[in-house]
Design an enzyme around this catalytic site. Structure first.
Site, PDB file in Angstrom:
ATOM      1  N   ALA A   1      -1.567  -6.144  26.963  1.00 58.44           N
ATOM      2  CA  ALA A   1       0.138  -7.170  26.695  1.00 58.44           C
ATOM      3  C   ALA A   1      -0.328  -8.596  27.377  1.00 58.44           C
ATOM      4  O   ALA A   1       0.871  -9.678  27.201  1.00 58.44           O
ATOM      5  CB  ALA A   1       1.109  -6.424  27.807  1.00 58.44           C
TER       6      ALA A   1
ATOM      7  N   LYS B   1       6.656   8.154  30.631  1.00 56.59           N
ATOM      8  CA  LYS B   1       7.665   9.068  31.846  1.00 56.59           C
ATOM      9  C   LYS B   1       9.014   7.099  31.733  1.00 56.59           C
ATOM     10  O   LYS B   1       8.579   6.972  31.135  1.00 56.59           O
ATOM     11  CB  LYS B   1       6.436   8.112  33.490  1.00 56.59           C
ATOM     12  CG  LYS B   1       5.186   9.154  32.855  1.00 56.59           C
ATOM     13  CD  LYS B   1       4.416   8.955  34.168  1.00 56.59           C
ATOM     14  CE  LYS B   1       3.185   8.980  34.239  1.00 56.59           C
ATOM     15  NZ  LYS B   1       2.441   9.190  33.257  1.00 56.59           N
TER      16      LYS B   1
ATOM     17  N   GLY C   1       0.306   2.242  25.035  1.00 58.23           N
ATOM     18  CA  GLY C   1       0.576   0.672  24.276  1.00 58.23           C
ATOM     19  C   GLY C   1      -0.412   0.103  25.274  1.00 58.23           C
ATOM     20  O   GLY C   1      -1.424  -0.185  25.972  1.00 58.23           O
ATOM     21  N   GLY C   2      -0.070  -1.169  24.750  1.00 59.41           N
ATOM     22  CA  GLY C   2      -2.125  -1.970  25.125  1.00 59.41           C
ATOM     23  C   GLY C   2      -2.854  -1.998  24.692  1.00 59.41           C
ATOM     24  O   GLY C   2      -3.736  -0.884  23.064  1.00 59.41           O
TER      25      GLY C   2
ATOM     26  N   ASP D   1       3.007   7.408  24.539  1.00 66.60           N
ATOM     27  CA  ASP D   1       4.190   7.166  25.437  1.00 66.60           C
ATOM     28  C   ASP D   1       5.309   6.205  25.222  1.00 66.60           C
ATOM     29  O   ASP D   1       5.418   6.042  24.060  1.00 66.60           O
ATOM     30  CB  ASP D   1       3.140   6.652  26.580  1.00 66.60           C
ATOM     31  CG  ASP D   1       2.437   5.362  26.217  1.00 66.60           C
ATOM     32  OD1 ASP D   1       2.602   4.676  25.753  1.00 66.60           O
ATOM     33  OD2 ASP D   1       1.250   5.790  26.581  1.00 66.60           O
TER      34      ASP D   1
ATOM     35  N   PRO E   1      11.942  -5.102 -37.942  1.00 67.78           N
ATOM     36  CA  PRO E   1      11.686  -6.059 -38.901  1.00 67.78           C
ATOM     37  C   PRO E   1      10.550  -7.259 -38.482  1.00 67.78           C
ATOM     38  O   PRO E   1       9.952  -7.893 -37.757  1.00 67.78           O
ATOM     39  CB  PRO E   1      12.656  -7.150 -39.630  1.00 67.78           C
ATOM     40  CG  PRO E   1      13.878  -6.506 -38.456  1.00 67.78           C
ATOM     41  CD  PRO E   1      13.639  -5.738 -37.502  1.00 67.78           C
TER      42      PRO E   1
ATOM     43  N   MET F   1       3.185  -3.973  35.504  1.00 68.66           N
ATOM     44  CA  MET F   1       3.646  -2.800  36.381  1.00 68.66           C
ATOM     45  C   MET F   1       4.817  -3.177  37.684  1.00 68.66           C
ATOM     46  O   MET F   1       3.991  -3.127  38.370  1.00 68.66           O
ATOM     47  CB  MET F   1       2.916  -1.782  36.810  1.00 68.66           C
ATOM     48  CG  MET F   1       2.423  -1.315  35.115  1.00 68.66           C
ATOM     49  SD  MET F   1       2.344   0.469  35.210  1.00 68.66           S
ATOM     50  CE  MET F   1       0.502  -0.297  35.065  1.00 68.66           C
TER      51      MET F   1
END
Length: 471
Positions: free
Chosen positions: A336, A274, A305-306, A252, A43, A386
């Protein structure tokens, strides 16, 4: 609530909107431009439409308007139902009847009563973007939509419409699918170039660009991309773009799954990492893979990586690619040592502790360890990549060269990731810290007086002082 993201073809739907409320008018305004058939029933709904500027004479769009209460027959032939009434009894009646007919029904702003929701959305020409949290976080959805609207220029809509109009002709000019996708990638990257131009002019420019785009049996390209230390939020914008545009990603072991999740869904993923006791296909094999994929005319991302130029054997890969005249680009990443310095809050240089930082790898190509004589000591920070296996030799070598046995050391495993672990000790206790905590690669050793400023150690010292004060 979980939901299924779906776009419906507008001209195949007849939408019923019941109500003259402002919420109901908002739905009329949302769907009127789509071309769907729309019936509005309530309405005094004509007055509400007039006030909202949504009458057909205002919008130039057809609209079926019924200035009366809802009846069950109004559901006949409808494919979507929206309820936006103020009366609870009317709402419940319409909802029950729609559910009985198994119609998709939305009670506006009441997701618990609805069997579908309409997401927040915006468009740029034919590009439509929709957002939904299933009703759980509407403010987050609004903010996300607002953020994207700010960074996507209106000219992108004209570019998309123009690209769609000449799509078939571009396919004829650039028949190779990979070459054509690279062309469109470049077109998107340069969307700002087409600002303030009408669609006809943009179509002409697109066709001109397609004709000058290199086609045929050309070599692809390779990007050496830094994936950062693991936290996907640390990925650069350019690296993210590379992942979205790649045909194949060669990655990797140090690349986190969270980063890989940002890649183009149909990209081929090739693992060349690896593992302990397993050297995989070796560096020569990796070189062969990226060269072969590029020579197929594909866009290759070598994801490391890094940072790709830091202890990542990038030099050998660059040499192999250049030998085959393959175009290569390097996209840097956060290494890193940078990411770990941030999470541990260790300033790598500090006026009170260190004026230099040295980055070394714990082993060399022939497996021999470095001469540590000039790498660490007073006023220096040493970051060893490492170095977990070589921790005893690193400790003995540095102490043997006169570095204080009490020099602070941090050992950080899986830096910046959700499973990051941090351990602290001294140069003398470094081997014990590694073995007692079963530290695994990837891990970084930080050696130097700056380690004493780590947030963990500062907190521990403060807590110790508090315990002494309250004893």
């Amino acid at each position: 609530m979980s939901s299924i993201p779906v776009f419906l073809t507008s001209e195949k739907h007849h939408i019923l909107i019941v109500g003259a409320t402002s919420a109901a008018m908002a739905k009329v305004g949302l769907f009127t431009p789509t071309g769907a058939r729309i019936s509005v029933i309530a309405p005094q709904v004509t007055d509400a439409l007039r006030e909202a500027g949504l009458l057909p004479e205002d919008t130039g769009r057809d609209l079926l308007i019924h200035d009366r209460p809802f009846s069950e027959d109004d559901l006949e032939g409808k494919t979507l139902v929206y309820i936006g009434v103020e009366d609870d009894l009317t709402e419940e009646r319409i909802l029950r009847l729609a559910n009985t007919r198994k119609l998709p029904v939305n009670v506006i702003d009441k997701p618990a009563k609805s069997n579908f929701t309409t997401p927040a959305q915006f468009s740029r020409g034919p590009l439509q973007v929709a957002f939904s949290s299933g009703g759980d976080a509407p403010v987050f959805v609004r903010r996300l939509r607002s953020s994207l609207e700010k960074i996507l220029p209106p000219s992108l809509g004209v570019l998309a419409a123009a690209a769609g109009a000449v799509r078939a002709r571009v396919k004829t000019i650039i028949p190779d699918g990979t070459r054509r996708r690279l062309f469109y990638d470049r077109l998107y990257d340069n969307a700002g170039t087409y600002a303030d131009l009408d669609q006809t002019e943009v179509e002409r420019l697109i066709l001109g660009a397609a004709r000058t785009h290199r086609v045929g049996a050309t070599t692809g390209q390779v990007q050496l991309v830094g994936a950062g230390p693991g936290d996907p939020d640390l990925l650069t914008i350019k690296a993210h773009r590379a992942l979205q545009q790649a045909d194949v990603i060669v990655y990797d072991r140090l690349v986190s799954r969270d980063v890989l999740a940002l890649a183009r869904r149909d990209a081929d993923l090739i693992f060349v990492g690896k593992r302990e006791g397993d050297h995989g296909i070796g560096q020569d094999g990796i070189n062969r893979v990226i060269v072969e994929e590029a020579l197929k005319g594909r866009r290759v991302v070598r994801l490391k990586g890094g940072d790709p130029l830091l202890f990542a054997r990038a030099g050998e890969e660059l040499e192999a690619l250049r030998a085959h005249d393959i175009h290569v680009e390097v996209v840097p990443g956060i290494s890193a040592f940078q990411g770990i310095a941030a999470t541990t809050q260790i300033p790598l240089t500090d006026r009170a502790h260190a004026s230099s930082i040295t980055l070394v790898t714990g082993h060399l190509k022939d497996g021999a360890y470095k001469d540590w004589a000039r790498l660490a000591g007073e006023g220096q920070t040493l970051a060893v990549y490492m170095g977990v296996k070589g921790a005893p030799k690193i400790s003995a070598g540095l102490i043997g060269e006169g570095v204080k046995a009490s020099t602070p050391v941090a050992v950080v495993e899986n830096g910046t990731r959700a499973n990051e672990r941090r351990f602290y000790g001294t140069l003398a206790t470094l081997p014990e810290v590694v073995t007692q905590n079963n530290v695994k690669s990837p891990a970084l050793l930080l050696i130097g007086d700056v380690v004493s400023t780590a947030a963990d150690l500062a907190w521990a010292a403060k807590e110790s002082d508090r315990l002494v004060a309250t004893a």
